[in-house]
Write a protein that holds these residues in place. Sequence first.
Motif, PDB file in Angstrom:
ATOM      1  N   PRO A   1      23.319 -17.359 -12.482  1.00 38.62           N
ATOM      2  CA  PRO A   1      23.970 -17.992 -11.327  1.00 38.62           C
ATOM      3  C   PRO A   1      24.948 -19.105 -11.693  1.00 38.62           C
ATOM      4  O   PRO A   1      25.819 -19.423 -10.885  1.00 38.62           O
ATOM      5  N   ASP A   2      24.811 -19.684 -12.897  1.00 39.31           N
ATOM      6  CA  ASP A   2      25.758 -20.772 -13.209  1.00 39.31           C
ATOM      7  C   ASP A   2      27.148 -20.247 -13.554  1.00 39.31           C
ATOM      8  O   ASP A   2      28.084 -21.023 -13.719  1.00 39.31           O
ATOM      9  N   GLU A   3      27.261 -18.934 -13.651  1.00 42.13           N
ATOM     10  CA  GLU A   3      28.588 -18.325 -13.775  1.00 42.13           C
ATOM     11  C   GLU A   3      28.966 -17.840 -12.382  1.00 42.13           C
ATOM     12  O   GLU A   3      28.379 -16.879 -11.871  1.00 42.13           O
TER      13      GLU A   3
ATOM     14  N   PHE B   1      17.309 -13.128 -11.677  1.00 40.03           N
ATOM     15  CA  PHE B   1      18.107 -14.357 -11.769  1.00 40.03           C
ATOM     16  C   PHE B   1      17.361 -15.322 -12.697  1.00 40.03           C
ATOM     17  O   PHE B   1      16.389 -15.957 -12.264  1.00 40.03           O
ATOM     18  N   PRO B   2      17.778 -15.431 -13.960  1.00 38.75           N
ATOM     19  CA  PRO B   2      17.097 -16.373 -14.848  1.00 38.75           C
ATOM     20  C   PRO B   2      17.550 -17.794 -14.500  1.00 38.75           C
ATOM     21  O   PRO B   2      18.719 -18.143 -14.666  1.00 38.75           O
ATOM     22  N   VAL B   3      16.624 -18.583 -13.995  1.00 37.83           N
ATOM     23  CA  VAL B   3      16.980 -19.942 -13.552  1.00 37.83           C
ATOM     24  C   VAL B   3      16.013 -20.982 -14.121  1.00 37.83           C
ATOM     25  O   VAL B   3      15.772 -22.017 -13.513  1.00 37.83           O
ATOM     26  N   ALA B   4      15.463 -20.676 -15.290  1.00 38.68           N
ATOM     27  CA  ALA B   4      14.463 -21.576 -15.872  1.00 38.68           C
ATOM     28  C   ALA B   4      15.059 -22.551 -16.882  1.00 38.68           C
ATOM     29  O   ALA B   4      14.341 -23.385 -17.427  1.00 38.68           O
ATOM     30  N   GLY B   5      16.373 -22.457 -17.112  1.00 39.27           N
ATOM     31  CA  GLY B   5      17.009 -23.357 -18.096  1.00 39.27           C
ATOM     32  C   GLY B   5      16.950 -24.805 -17.624  1.00 39.27           C
ATOM     33  O   GLY B   5      16.749 -25.090 -16.437  1.00 39.27           O
ATOM     34  N   LEU B   6      17.124 -25.733 -18.555  1.00 36.22           N
ATOM     35  CA  LEU B   6      16.976 -27.161 -18.240  1.00 36.22           C
ATOM     36  C   LEU B   6      18.245 -27.779 -17.664  1.00 36.22           C
ATOM     37  O   LEU B   6      18.201 -28.865 -17.087  1.00 36.22           O
ATOM     38  N   GLY B   7      19.378 -27.134 -17.832  1.00 35.65           N
ATOM     39  CA  GLY B   7      20.627 -27.663 -17.276  1.00 35.65           C
ATOM     40  C   GLY B   7      21.012 -29.009 -17.849  1.00 35.65           C
ATOM     41  O   GLY B   7      21.506 -29.888 -17.135  1.00 35.65           O
ATOM     42  N   THR B   8      20.810 -29.170 -19.148  1.00 32.13           N
ATOM     43  CA  THR B   8      21.017 -30.494 -19.763  1.00 32.13           C
ATOM     44  C   THR B   8      22.467 -30.965 -19.692  1.00 32.13           C
ATOM     45  O   THR B   8      22.722 -32.166 -19.689  1.00 32.13           O
ATOM     46  N   ARG B   9      23.403 -30.003 -19.612  1.00 34.50           N
ATOM     47  CA  ARG B   9      24.817 -30.425 -19.573  1.00 34.50           C
ATOM     48  C   ARG B   9      25.164 -31.091 -18.249  1.00 34.50           C
ATOM     49  O   ARG B   9      26.218 -31.690 -18.106  1.00 34.50           O
ATOM     50  N   LEU B  10      24.282 -30.977 -17.282  1.00 33.04           N
ATOM     51  CA  LEU B  10      24.581 -31.577 -15.972  1.00 33.04           C
ATOM     52  C   LEU B  10      23.650 -32.754 -15.653  1.00 33.04           C
ATOM     53  O   LEU B  10      23.518 -33.152 -14.493  1.00 33.04           O
TER      54      LEU B  10
ATOM     55  N   PRO C   1      17.505 -28.633  -9.458  1.00 36.92           N
ATOM     56  CA  PRO C   1      17.929 -27.516 -10.301  1.00 36.92           C
ATOM     57  C   PRO C   1      19.449 -27.367 -10.214  1.00 36.92           C
ATOM     58  O   PRO C   1      20.021 -27.560  -9.134  1.00 36.92           O
ATOM     59  N   LYS C   2      20.096 -27.039 -11.330  1.00 29.21           N
ATOM     60  CA  LYS C   2      21.564 -26.953 -11.272  1.00 29.21           C
ATOM     61  C   LYS C   2      22.017 -25.893 -10.279  1.00 29.21           C
ATOM     62  O   LYS C   2      23.068 -26.003  -9.667  1.00 29.21           O
ATOM     63  N   GLU C   3      21.170 -24.876 -10.084  1.00 31.19           N
ATOM     64  CA  GLU C   3      21.530 -23.795  -9.143  1.00 31.19           C
ATOM     65  C   GLU C   3      21.499 -24.274  -7.699  1.00 31.19           C
ATOM     66  O   GLU C   3      21.920 -23.568  -6.793  1.00 31.19           O
TER      67      GLU C   3
ATOM     68  N   ARG D   1       7.289 -17.202 -13.365  1.00 28.50           N
ATOM     69  CA  ARG D   1       7.531 -18.432 -14.107  1.00 28.50           C
ATOM     70  C   ARG D   1       7.809 -18.149 -15.587  1.00 28.50           C
ATOM     71  O   ARG D   1       7.114 -17.325 -16.194  1.00 28.50           O
ATOM     72  N   GLN D   2       8.796 -18.823 -16.141  1.00 31.39           N
ATOM     73  CA  GLN D   2       8.957 -18.851 -17.605  1.00 31.39           C
ATOM     74  C   GLN D   2       8.466 -20.240 -18.013  1.00 31.39           C
ATOM     75  O   GLN D   2       9.184 -21.223 -17.832  1.00 31.39           O
ATOM     76  N   GLN D   3       7.266 -20.311 -18.533  1.00 36.24           N
ATOM     77  CA  GLN D   3       6.648 -21.632 -18.765  1.00 36.24           C
ATOM     78  C   GLN D   3       7.355 -22.460 -19.823  1.00 36.24           C
ATOM     79  O   GLN D   3       7.305 -23.677 -19.798  1.00 36.24           O
ATOM     80  N   VAL D   4       7.977 -21.783 -20.772  1.00 40.32           N
ATOM     81  CA  VAL D   4       8.702 -22.480 -21.838  1.00 40.32           C
ATOM     82  C   VAL D   4      10.073 -21.812 -21.970  1.00 40.32           C
ATOM     83  O   VAL D   4      10.141 -20.583 -22.021  1.00 40.32           O
ATOM     84  N   PRO D   5      11.177 -22.592 -21.973  1.00 40.30           N
ATOM     85  CA  PRO D   5      12.501 -21.948 -22.062  1.00 40.30           C
ATOM     86  C   PRO D   5      12.793 -21.450 -23.477  1.00 40.30           C
ATOM     87  O   PRO D   5      13.407 -22.146 -24.271  1.00 40.30           O
ATOM     88  N   LEU D   6      12.328 -20.234 -23.760  1.00 37.70           N
ATOM     89  CA  LEU D   6      12.471 -19.683 -25.114  1.00 37.70           C
ATOM     90  C   LEU D   6      13.751 -18.875 -25.282  1.00 37.70           C
ATOM     91  O   LEU D   6      13.959 -18.248 -26.312  1.00 37.70           O
ATOM     92  N   GLY D   7      14.587 -18.864 -24.256  1.00 33.17           N
ATOM     93  CA  GLY D   7      15.855 -18.135 -24.353  1.00 33.17           C
ATOM     94  C   GLY D   7      16.052 -17.184 -23.196  1.00 33.17           C
ATOM     95  O   GLY D   7      15.100 -16.843 -22.484  1.00 33.17           O
ATOM     96  N   LEU D   8      17.296 -16.750 -23.019  1.00 31.38           N
ATOM     97  CA  LEU D   8      17.639 -15.862 -21.899  1.00 31.38           C
ATOM     98  C   LEU D   8      16.871 -14.540 -21.978  1.00 31.38           C
ATOM     99  O   LEU D   8      16.365 -14.049 -20.968  1.00 31.38           O
TER     100      LEU D   8
HETATM  101  P1  UTP Z   1      22.210 -21.938 -20.329  1.00 30.80           P
HETATM  102  O1  UTP Z   1      21.901 -22.312 -21.721  1.00 30.80           O
HETATM  103  O2  UTP Z   1      23.615 -21.896 -19.900  1.00 30.80           O
HETATM  104  O3  UTP Z   1      21.469 -22.850 -19.278  1.00 30.80           O
HETATM  105  O4  UTP Z   1      21.496 -20.555 -20.019  1.00 30.80           O
HETATM  106  P2  UTP Z   1      20.641 -24.162 -19.392  1.00 30.80           P
HETATM  107  O5  UTP Z   1      19.680 -24.115 -20.522  1.00 30.80           O
HETATM  108  O6  UTP Z   1      20.052 -24.358 -18.048  1.00 30.80           O
HETATM  109  O7  UTP Z   1      21.776 -25.262 -19.555  1.00 30.80           O
HETATM  110  P3  UTP Z   1      22.108 -26.393 -20.627  1.00 30.80           P
HETATM  111  O8  UTP Z   1      22.743 -25.661 -21.770  1.00 30.80           O
HETATM  112  O9  UTP Z   1      20.832 -27.097 -20.979  1.00 30.80           O
HETATM  113  O10 UTP Z   1      23.074 -27.276 -19.887  1.00 30.80           O
HETATM  114  C1  UTP Z   1      22.095 -19.523 -19.264  1.00 30.80           C
HETATM  115  C2  UTP Z   1      21.188 -19.053 -18.152  1.00 30.80           C
HETATM  116  O11 UTP Z   1      19.936 -18.618 -18.668  1.00 30.80           O
HETATM  117  C3  UTP Z   1      18.865 -19.309 -18.058  1.00 30.80           C
HETATM  118  C4  UTP Z   1      19.472 -20.581 -17.495  1.00 30.80           C
HETATM  119  O12 UTP Z   1      18.723 -21.029 -16.375  1.00 30.80           O
HETATM  120  C5  UTP Z   1      20.869 -20.126 -17.128  1.00 30.80           C
HETATM  121  O13 UTP Z   1      20.884 -19.493 -15.850  1.00 30.80           O
HETATM  122  N1  UTP Z   1      17.827 -19.536 -19.076  1.00 30.80           N
HETATM  123  C6  UTP Z   1      18.179 -19.915 -20.327  1.00 30.80           C
HETATM  124  C7  UTP Z   1      16.510 -19.360 -18.744  1.00 30.80           C
HETATM  125  O14 UTP Z   1      16.155 -19.020 -17.586  1.00 30.80           O
HETATM  126  N2  UTP Z   1      15.554 -19.563 -19.699  1.00 30.80           N
HETATM  127  C8  UTP Z   1      15.875 -19.926 -20.963  1.00 30.80           C
HETATM  128  O15 UTP Z   1      14.965 -20.060 -21.796  1.00 30.80           O
HETATM  129  C9  UTP Z   1      17.236 -20.111 -21.277  1.00 30.80           C
END
Ligand code: UTP
Length: 292
Positions: free
Chosen positions: A131-133, A10-19, A27-29, A103-110
Amino acid sequence: MPTRVRKAVFPVAGLGTRLLPATKTIPKEMITIVDRPLIQYAVDEAREAGIEQLIFVTGRGKSALVDYFDVGFELEATLRDKGKSLDVLDPSNARFGEVVSVRQQVPLGLGHAVWCARDIVGDEPFAVLLPDELMFGQPGCLAQMVEAYDKVGGNLVAALEVPESETHKYGVIDPGASDGRLTEIKGLVEKPAPGTAPSNLMLPGRYILQPEVMRALDAQEKGAGGEIQLTDAMAKLIGQQPLHAFRFEGERYDCGGADGFVIANIAMALKRQDVGPAVKAFLSTAKARGAV
Ligand code: UTP
């Protein structure tokens, strides 16, 4: 029969900026759909599909997600003292060893987030759930995919049709031959420029992948948006391993933004016997008033 899928990432390290601002500290999750955090829906879906190990790829400020699946001793004691049932907590209680986090220390992408789980996944097939889907199906999306995977093996992704005007927002497949709900994938394009998408079949965030995808991610190559993309790693394996899209039967709610969250809340509330009637009555009144 292909090797059973026991682990889910479950990749949940994104910043969730849209929320934002909600996601400044939550966390958005962990935001709720009716009375359960969003992550619970994805975990329920995984468990229904036979997943035994839940691997959370977390980042800064995401500890609440892992805590949520812990035992709440004080809470349980208080509920017991008050003579209240503990059943409501059941879905949030993980079995010993069921939850692992990395931990994904830096959000470098899915793709990078998934790769961070490589040593925990090891040398076996694994599922990935974003999980956001929120996927609603009976059975759930991943359970449907596991059934299809048992027939074709290899790499399998859920796919959904979207209007052509929306394809630039998603990973999109270049389709080959179809057989029922399965379509061979000839190519994958991440966020194609408007008007250039090879189809209107997008990837809504459910995958069953072979460990070779982790090896493809070892290269850490950046793709669309300067991020390390999961679709690029899967595309590299085309020709070496089967790659299919599975059109799942059910509903999908994109909870990455506020509109999707509200819609998902209404849709899921309407399915519930306890809160559904009140929400339905509210919507009917709103419609009669001309507010809908
Ligand atoms: P999103 O781009 O939809 O999520 O990534 P985000 O970055 O949390 O949201 P916004 O765009 O800033 O609002 C899709 C999924 O991939 C994870 C996110 O947590 C989300 O579940 N993700 C994305 C990571 O875990 N790490 C990343 O570097 C990027």
